[in-house]
Motif scaffolding. Structure first.
Motif, mmCIF file in Angstrom:
data_model
loop_
_atom_site.group_PDB
_atom_site.id
_atom_site.type_symbol
_atom_site.label_atom_id
_atom_site.label_comp_id
_atom_site.label_asym_id
_atom_site.label_seq_id
_atom_site.Cartn_x
_atom_site.Cartn_y
_atom_site.Cartn_z
ATOM 1 N N ASP A 71 16.371 2.023 9.732
ATOM 2 C CA ASP A 71 17.442 1.033 9.560
ATOM 3 C C ASP A 71 17.065 -0.067 8.569
ATOM 4 O OD1 ASP A 71 19.026 2.363 11.425
ATOM 5 O OD2 ASP A 71 18.355 1.093 13.093
ATOM 6 N N TYR A 72 15.795 -0.176 8.232
ATOM 7 C CA TYR A 72 15.324 -1.275 7.386
ATOM 8 C C TYR A 72 14.804 -0.830 6.020
ATOM 9 C CZ TYR A 72 15.757 -3.467 11.892
ATOM 10 O OH TYR A 72 16.252 -3.900 13.084
ATOM 11 N N TYR A 73 14.843 0.458 5.729
ATOM 12 C CA TYR A 73 14.344 0.955 4.438
ATOM 13 C C TYR A 73 14.958 0.181 3.273
ATOM 14 C CZ TYR A 73 12.568 5.380 6.547
ATOM 15 O OH TYR A 73 11.912 6.338 7.267
ATOM 16 N N ASN A 74 16.282 0.161 3.195
ATOM 17 C CA ASN A 74 16.952 -0.477 2.058
ATOM 18 C C ASN A 74 16.671 -1.968 2.005
ATOM 19 O OD1 ASN A 74 18.037 1.951 1.173
ATOM 20 N ND2 ASN A 74 19.923 1.678 2.333
ATOM 21 N N TYR A 75 16.638 -2.599 3.162
ATOM 22 C CA TYR A 75 16.357 -4.033 3.213
ATOM 23 C C TYR A 75 14.966 -4.336 2.656
ATOM 24 C CZ TYR A 75 15.035 -8.550 5.157
ATOM 25 O OH TYR A 75 14.569 -9.826 5.311
ATOM 26 N N ILE A 76 13.976 -3.614 3.132
ATOM 27 C CA ILE A 76 12.601 -3.868 2.678
ATOM 28 C C ILE A 76 12.477 -3.606 1.181
ATOM 29 C CG2 ILE A 76 10.205 -3.079 2.874
ATOM 30 C CD1 ILE A 76 10.847 -2.610 5.932
ATOM 31 N N ILE A 77 13.039 -2.510 0.716
ATOM 32 C CA ILE A 77 12.985 -2.202 -0.717
ATOM 33 C C ILE A 77 13.689 -3.285 -1.519
ATOM 34 C CG2 ILE A 77 13.822 -0.572 -2.474
ATOM 35 C CD1 ILE A 77 13.193 1.661 -0.327
ATOM 36 N N SER A 78 14.801 -3.818 -1.012
ATOM 37 C CA SER A 78 15.543 -4.859 -1.737
ATOM 38 C C SER A 78 14.741 -6.149 -1.902
ATOM 39 C CB SER A 78 16.871 -5.167 -1.039
ATOM 40 O OG SER A 78 16.681 -5.972 0.115
ATOM 41 N N LEU A 79 13.800 -6.390 -1.003
ATOM 42 C CA LEU A 79 12.951 -7.588 -1.105
ATOM 43 C C LEU A 79 11.925 -7.454 -2.229
ATOM 44 C CD1 LEU A 79 12.280 -8.304 2.676
ATOM 45 C CD2 LEU A 79 13.853 -9.528 1.153
ATOM 46 N N ARG A 82 5.251 -6.755 -2.993
ATOM 47 C CA ARG A 82 4.146 -6.100 -3.696
ATOM 48 C C ARG A 82 3.653 -4.907 -2.884
ATOM 49 N NH1 ARG A 82 -1.291 -6.224 -3.349
ATOM 50 N NH2 ARG A 82 -1.277 -7.938 -1.875
ATOM 51 N N ARG A 83 3.618 -5.076 -1.533
ATOM 52 C CA ARG A 83 3.114 -4.000 -0.684
ATOM 53 C C ARG A 83 3.758 -4.054 0.690
ATOM 54 N NH1 ARG A 83 -2.809 -6.080 1.453
ATOM 55 N NH2 ARG A 83 -2.055 -8.141 2.032
ATOM 56 N N VAL A 84 3.675 -2.904 1.364
ATOM 57 C CA VAL A 84 4.089 -2.776 2.755
ATOM 58 C C VAL A 84 2.871 -2.268 3.520
ATOM 59 C CG1 VAL A 84 5.605 -1.579 4.380
ATOM 60 C CG2 VAL A 84 6.498 -2.307 2.150
ATOM 61 N N ILE A 85 2.576 -2.928 4.631
ATOM 62 C CA ILE A 85 1.438 -2.534 5.467
ATOM 63 C C ILE A 85 1.974 -1.801 6.694
ATOM 64 C CG2 ILE A 85 -0.521 -3.338 6.835
ATOM 65 C CD1 ILE A 85 -0.543 -5.847 4.969
ATOM 66 N N PHE A 86 1.484 -0.575 6.884
ATOM 67 C CA PHE A 86 1.838 0.234 8.043
ATOM 68 C C PHE A 86 0.708 0.097 9.055
ATOM 69 C CE2 PHE A 86 4.343 1.941 4.643
ATOM 70 C CZ PHE A 86 5.525 2.345 5.239
ATOM 71 N N ASN A 87 0.955 -0.716 10.074
ATOM 72 C CA ASN A 87 -0.028 -0.921 11.132
ATOM 73 C C ASN A 87 -0.122 0.330 12.004
ATOM 74 O OD1 ASN A 87 -0.974 -3.905 11.108
ATOM 75 N ND2 ASN A 87 1.200 -3.968 10.592
ATOM 76 N N ARG A 100 7.048 4.622 -2.967
ATOM 77 C CA ARG A 100 6.519 5.126 -4.248
ATOM 78 C C ARG A 100 7.625 5.190 -5.292
ATOM 79 N NH1 ARG A 100 4.231 9.355 -1.245
ATOM 80 N NH2 ARG A 100 2.070 8.930 -0.798
ATOM 81 N N ASP A 101 8.781 5.726 -4.898
ATOM 82 C CA ASP A 101 9.914 5.864 -5.817
ATOM 83 C C ASP A 101 10.382 4.517 -6.350
ATOM 84 O OD1 ASP A 101 9.814 8.589 -5.281
ATOM 85 O OD2 ASP A 101 11.600 8.585 -3.987
ATOM 86 N N ASN A 102 10.089 3.451 -5.622
ATOM 87 C CA ASN A 102 10.496 2.093 -6.018
ATOM 88 C C ASN A 102 9.326 1.246 -6.492
ATOM 89 O OD1 ASN A 102 13.540 1.574 -5.336
ATOM 90 N ND2 ASN A 102 12.751 2.965 -3.775
ATOM 91 N N ASN A 103 8.211 1.905 -6.794
ATOM 92 C CA ASN A 103 7.019 1.226 -7.322
ATOM 93 C C ASN A 103 6.525 0.098 -6.426
ATOM 94 O OD1 ASN A 103 6.861 2.827 -9.737
ATOM 95 N ND2 ASN A 103 8.680 1.705 -10.426
ATOM 96 N N ILE A 104 6.569 0.343 -5.123
ATOM 97 C CA ILE A 104 6.050 -0.625 -4.153
ATOM 98 C C ILE A 104 4.812 -0.002 -3.508
ATOM 99 C CG2 ILE A 104 6.513 -1.856 -1.993
ATOM 100 C CD1 ILE A 104 9.516 -1.822 -2.835
ATOM 101 N N GLU A 105 3.719 -0.746 -3.532
ATOM 102 C CA GLU A 105 2.477 -0.270 -2.934
ATOM 103 C C GLU A 105 2.601 -0.247 -1.413
ATOM 104 O OE1 GLU A 105 -0.920 -2.609 -4.139
ATOM 105 O OE2 GLU A 105 -0.033 -2.944 -6.109
ATOM 106 N N PHE A 106 1.790 0.571 -0.777
ATOM 107 C CA PHE A 106 1.730 0.555 0.683
ATOM 108 C C PHE A 106 0.296 0.825 1.119
ATOM 109 C CE2 PHE A 106 2.658 4.941 -0.383
ATOM 110 C CZ PHE A 106 1.813 5.657 0.441
ATOM 111 N N GLU A 107 -0.006 0.337 2.302
ATOM 112 C CA GLU A 107 -1.317 0.563 2.915
ATOM 113 C C GLU A 107 -1.111 0.985 4.351
ATOM 114 O OE1 GLU A 107 -4.569 -2.324 2.458
ATOM 115 O OE2 GLU A 107 -3.185 -3.471 1.211
#
Length: 120
Positions: A71-79, A82-87, A100-107
Motif C-alpha cells: 500500500d505504500y510503494y508509490n508513496y515511498i517512491i514519490s518521496l 536516498r535509501r530504504v532500509i528493510f529491517n 532499483r527501477d526508480n534509482n533508489i538505494e536499499f539496504e
C-alpha cells in the motif's frame, strides 16, 4: 552528517523496534518523521496517521511486513529518498526491484545495528 529519516510502521508501544529506533535516531540527533496507524508522540517525534509529502527524506526505515508494504510503494517512491532500509522481517524482493527501477538505494539491515556500529 544528520540524515532525515522517515520511520514507517511507527508504534507507541515502547517494546516495539520502531519505537526504539525513533528514540535511538533522536539520540544521534537525526531529524525523524514517523508514520503509523495510531497518532501520538515518541519523545519529541509526532506519529502521523496520514501520508505527508515530506521534503528531503534521506532514509526510509520500514517496520511493516511485505504484504502491508504494498500500500505504500508509490508513496515511498514519490518521496525519492536516498535509501530504504528493510529491517528484519520486512525483506521484500518485489519492492527491491521497484526501488532499483526508480534509482533508489536499499539496504537489508537493522537500523538499530547500523546506528550502534556507526554505519548509519
Amino acid at each position: 552528517m544528520k540524515k532525515k529519516t522517515l520511520v514507517i510502521g511507527a508504534s507507541l508501544k515502547e517494546e516495539r523496534y520502531s519505537n526504539i529506533a525513533i528514540k535511538r535516531l533522536r539520540t544521534f540527533n537525526h531529524p525523524v518523521k514517523a508514520f503509523g496507524l495510531k497518532s501520538g508522540r515518541v519523545e519529541d517525534v509526532t506519529i502521523d496517521t496520514e501520508l505527508i509529502d515530506y521534503d528531503t527524506i534521506d532514509s526510509v526505515t520500514l517496520y511493516l511486513n511485505p504484504k502491508r508494504q504494498q500500500d505504500y510503494y508509490n508513496y515511498i517512491i514519490s518521496l525519492n529518498p536516498r535509501r530504504v532500509i528493510f529491517n528484519p522481517g520486512t525483506e521484500n524482493p518485489e519492492f527491491y526491484q521497484l526501488l532499483r527501477d526508480n534509482n533508489i538505494e536499499f539496504e537489508v539491515a537493522c537500523t538499530l545495528v547500523l546506528l550502534g556500529t556507526n554505519q548509519y
